[in-house]
Design a protein around this motif. Structure first.
Motif, PDB file in Angstrom:
ATOM      1  N   VAL A 234       0.763  -0.386   4.772  1.00 44.44           N
ATOM      2  CA  VAL A 234       1.754   0.355   5.564  1.00 44.44           C
ATOM      3  C   VAL A 234       3.147   0.132   4.986  1.00 44.44           C
ATOM      4  N   ALA A 235       3.459  -1.118   4.608  1.00 46.26           N
ATOM      5  CA  ALA A 235       4.767  -1.423   4.029  1.00 46.26           C
ATOM      6  C   ALA A 235       4.969  -0.729   2.689  1.00 46.26           C
ATOM      7  N   ALA A 236       3.887  -0.597   1.898  1.00 49.08           N
ATOM      8  CA  ALA A 236       3.996   0.011   0.570  1.00 49.08           C
ATOM      9  C   ALA A 236       4.061   1.532   0.617  1.00 49.08           C
ATOM     10  N   ALA A 237       3.575   2.136   1.678  1.00 46.78           N
ATOM     11  CA  ALA A 237       3.420   3.587   1.712  1.00 46.78           C
ATOM     12  C   ALA A 237       4.716   4.354   1.443  1.00 46.78           C
ATOM     13  N   PRO A 238       5.857   4.037   2.068  1.00 50.63           N
ATOM     14  CA  PRO A 238       7.066   4.826   1.800  1.00 50.63           C
ATOM     15  C   PRO A 238       7.498   4.787   0.338  1.00 50.63           C
ATOM     16  N   SER A 239       7.278   3.656  -0.333  1.00 52.16           N
ATOM     17  CA  SER A 239       7.706   3.540  -1.727  1.00 52.16           C
ATOM     18  C   SER A 239       6.887   4.427  -2.658  1.00 52.16           C
ATOM     19  N   LEU A 240       5.745   4.908  -2.187  1.00 43.63           N
ATOM     20  CA  LEU A 240       4.878   5.765  -3.006  1.00 43.63           C
ATOM     21  C   LEU A 240       5.156   7.249  -2.784  1.00 43.63           C
ATOM     22  N   ALA A 241       6.031   7.566  -1.824  1.00 41.52           N
ATOM     23  CA  ALA A 241       6.383   8.955  -1.551  1.00 41.52           C
ATOM     24  C   ALA A 241       7.582   9.369  -2.397  1.00 41.52           C
ATOM     25  N   ARG A 242       7.561  10.599  -2.859  1.00 38.52           N
ATOM     26  CA  ARG A 242       8.707  11.109  -3.613  1.00 38.52           C
ATOM     27  C   ARG A 242       9.841  11.431  -2.637  1.00 38.52           C
ATOM     28  N   ALA A 243      11.036  11.656  -3.147  1.00 41.35           N
ATOM     29  CA  ALA A 243      12.157  12.027  -2.295  1.00 41.35           C
ATOM     30  C   ALA A 243      11.806  13.279  -1.495  1.00 41.35           C
ATOM     31  N   GLY A 244      12.054  13.220  -0.184  1.00 41.58           N
ATOM     32  CA  GLY A 244      11.694  14.331   0.679  1.00 41.58           C
ATOM     33  C   GLY A 244      10.231  14.355   1.068  1.00 41.58           C
ATOM     34  N   GLY A 245       9.508  13.275   0.743  1.00 48.02           N
ATOM     35  CA  GLY A 245       8.073  13.230   1.001  1.00 48.02           C
ATOM     36  C   GLY A 245       7.736  12.807   2.419  1.00 48.02           C
ATOM     37  N   ARG A 246       6.421  12.729   2.655  1.00 48.74           N
ATOM     38  CA  ARG A 246       5.913  12.461   3.995  1.00 48.74           C
ATOM     39  C   ARG A 246       4.922  11.310   3.933  1.00 48.74           C
ATOM     40  N   VAL A 247       4.924  10.491   4.969  1.00 56.49           N
ATOM     41  CA  VAL A 247       3.963   9.393   5.105  1.00 56.49           C
ATOM     42  C   VAL A 247       3.306   9.532   6.472  1.00 56.49           C
ATOM     43  N   VAL A 248       1.986   9.464   6.512  1.00 58.65           N
ATOM     44  CA  VAL A 248       1.263   9.458   7.781  1.00 58.65           C
ATOM     45  C   VAL A 248       0.385   8.214   7.816  1.00 58.65           C
ATOM     46  N   VAL A 249       0.534   7.420   8.860  1.00 55.83           N
ATOM     47  CA  VAL A 249      -0.270   6.218   9.047  1.00 55.83           C
ATOM     48  C   VAL A 249      -1.437   6.559   9.963  1.00 55.83           C
ATOM     49  N   LEU A 250      -2.662   6.480   9.419  1.00 53.99           N
ATOM     50  CA  LEU A 250      -3.878   6.676  10.192  1.00 53.99           C
ATOM     51  C   LEU A 250      -4.549   5.343  10.514  1.00 53.99           C
ATOM     52  N   GLY A 251      -4.304   4.329   9.685  1.00 51.04           N
ATOM     53  CA  GLY A 251      -4.972   3.045   9.841  1.00 51.04           C
ATOM     54  C   GLY A 251      -4.561   2.341  11.123  1.00 51.04           C
ATOM     55  N   VAL A 252      -5.516   1.605  11.708  1.00 50.84           N
ATOM     56  CA  VAL A 252      -5.268   0.862  12.946  1.00 50.84           C
ATOM     57  C   VAL A 252      -4.980  -0.596  12.599  1.00 50.84           C
ATOM     58  N   LEU A 253      -3.772  -1.057  12.869  1.00 48.61           N
ATOM     59  CA  LEU A 253      -3.425  -2.459  12.694  1.00 48.61           C
ATOM     60  C   LEU A 253      -3.673  -3.207  13.986  1.00 48.61           C
ATOM     61  N   ALA A 254      -3.810  -4.503  13.885  1.00 46.04           N
ATOM     62  CA  ALA A 254      -3.981  -5.325  15.077  1.00 46.04           C
ATOM     63  C   ALA A 254      -2.776  -5.158  15.992  1.00 46.04           C
ATOM     64  N   GLN A 255      -3.037  -5.108  17.301  1.00 51.26           N
ATOM     65  CA  GLN A 255      -1.941  -5.032  18.262  1.00 51.26           C
ATOM     66  C   GLN A 255      -1.019  -6.238  18.070  1.00 51.26           C
ATOM     67  N   GLY A 256       0.271  -5.971  17.939  1.00 54.16           N
ATOM     68  CA  GLY A 256       1.249  -7.031  17.726  1.00 54.16           C
ATOM     69  C   GLY A 256       1.652  -7.228  16.273  1.00 54.16           C
ATOM     70  N   ALA A 257       0.894  -6.642  15.336  1.00 54.02           N
ATOM     71  CA  ALA A 257       1.254  -6.761  13.920  1.00 54.02           C
ATOM     72  C   ALA A 257       2.567  -6.027  13.656  1.00 54.02           C
ATOM     73  N   THR A 258       3.388  -6.572  12.779  1.00 53.18           N
ATOM     74  CA  THR A 258       4.651  -5.942  12.409  1.00 53.18           C
ATOM     75  C   THR A 258       4.706  -5.744  10.903  1.00 53.18           C
ATOM     76  N   VAL A 259       5.548  -4.796  10.476  1.00 56.63           N
ATOM     77  CA  VAL A 259       5.635  -4.406   9.067  1.00 56.63           C
ATOM     78  C   VAL A 259       7.101  -4.236   8.704  1.00 56.63           C
ATOM     79  N   PRO A 260       7.538  -4.770   7.558  1.00 56.48           N
ATOM     80  CA  PRO A 260       8.934  -4.555   7.147  1.00 56.48           C
ATOM     81  C   PRO A 260       9.139  -3.135   6.613  1.00 56.48           C
ATOM     82  N   ILE A 261      10.155  -2.468   7.115  1.00 56.82           N
ATOM     83  CA  ILE A 261      10.513  -1.123   6.674  1.00 56.82           C
ATOM     84  C   ILE A 261      12.007  -1.131   6.345  1.00 56.82           C
TER      85      ILE A 261
END
Length: 331
Positions: A234-261
């Motif tokens: 999830v943290a890596a996903a935005p860095s793989l999008a081109r400028a003006g791109g889109r990211v959709v998170v479908l994966g289920v993380l554990a409740q309470g998990a956090t990610v640096p953005i």
């Protein structure tokens, strides 16, 4: 009959329970196949809200054995279960956002599900399967329906580039759906076997790491579909999008998990970050895609286990290389 019951977080067992009977508006289904989902592991670990004691299993298919009052579905009809039963009256439902229903009751999470020889659930959530379709393939209707919603949110277009993060069942289904849209698809997964399977299912390129993916597509992808459900992807996903791109998170993380953005990066490159939850109005489409062969699900079955063995499989970390483990209650 036998059923795999979540008795409490961290306590799972295959036990004998009374045969259920369908009430008004319900069907009794003899379960033919049920898929073990990553969410089942989250439920076992107490990382996803549920109502134990409960029979798990929200991805399953079978044959109608009996019906309750007011049900027109014929005995003998092969069906898949759409597990999410929304209320139809809350604010979210009134806005058409039924997947966000405040009172959703999910079969296999909030009420007894399909890790059993028989299951009872609302008849309007029984989706008929075409005659002759392998019922084991029908068990993929729910995960494909969830994936369809995520791909609908991302809306890949012909000629776009799509990176799929994760080589599990959702990732390999997302890969196929993105290819059907006319997009080029790169599959990113550490598993060599899953990269090979992804290539067979239509990926134009594969990569084991984000760095390797960026080396293949230096400008990034128009759309990134996060299907692994772990903080690192999830943290890596935005860095793989081109400028003006889109990211959709479908994966289920554990409740309470956090990610640096990094909001500055999302702002400066105007990256759209969306999430896709469960399967609003997509199950019938999923069944049609499976039945037509447009989406292949048979190659995604890694192994089939019995109800007796299911508790151990769910409680253990997924085996390296496993995509989808099915339960056959007849074993």
């Amino acid at each position: 009959m036998r059923a795999v019951r979540l008795l409490a977080p961290g306590e799972l067992a295959c036990v004998e329970v009374p045969m259920p009977a369908p009430g008004p508006g319900e069907v009794l289904v003899k379960v033919a196949a049920a898929g073990i989902c990553g969410t089942d592991r989250h439920l076992y670990l107490g990382e996803f809200p549920s109502r134990p004691p409960v029979t798990l299993g929200h991805e399953f298919s079978g044959t109608v054995e009996a019906v309750g009052a007011g049900v027109g579905l014929a005995v003998g009809t092969p069906v898949a279960c759409d597990p999410n039963t929304w209320c139809g009256t809350c604010d979210a439902c009134n806005r058409g956002r039924v997947n966000l229903c405040a009172r959703n009751v999910a079969t296999g999470i909030h009420r007894d599900g399909g890790f059993a020889e028989y299951a009872v659930f609302p008849a309007w959530k029984a989706v008929p399967l075409p005659a002759g379709l392998d019922l084991a393939q029908g068990a993929f209707a729910e995960p494909l329906a969830c994936t369809l919603h995520g791909v609908d949110v991302g809306a890949p277009r012909p000629g776009e580039r799509v990176i799929v993060l994760g080589g599990g069942v959702i990732g390999l289904l997302a890969l196929q759906l993105a290819r059907l849209s006319g997009a080029e698809v790169l599959l990113l997964t550490r598993s060599e076997g899953k990269r090979a399977l992804g290539s067979r299912l239509g990926a134009c390129a594969t990569a084991p790491t984000p760095e390797a993916a960026r080396a293949i597509w230096p400008d990034g992808a128009n759309l990134v579909l996060e299907c692994a459900g772990v903080p690192a992807t999830v943290a890596a996903a935005p860095s793989l999008a081109r400028a003006g791109g889109r990211v959709v998170v479908l994966g289920v993380l554990a409740q309470g998990a956090t990610v640096p953005i990094e909001p500055f990066d999302l702002l400066f490159r105007e990256i759209r970050l969306d999430f896709a939850f469960i399967n609003p109005f997509t199950t019938t489409r999923a069944v049609a895609l499976i039945a037509s062969g447009a989406v292949e699900v048979a190659p995604l079955v890694s192994r089939t286990v019995s109800l007796t063995d299911a508790s151990e499989v769910i409680a253990a970390p997924a085996r390296p290389g496993d995509v989808k483990v099915l339960i056959d209650p007849g074993r």
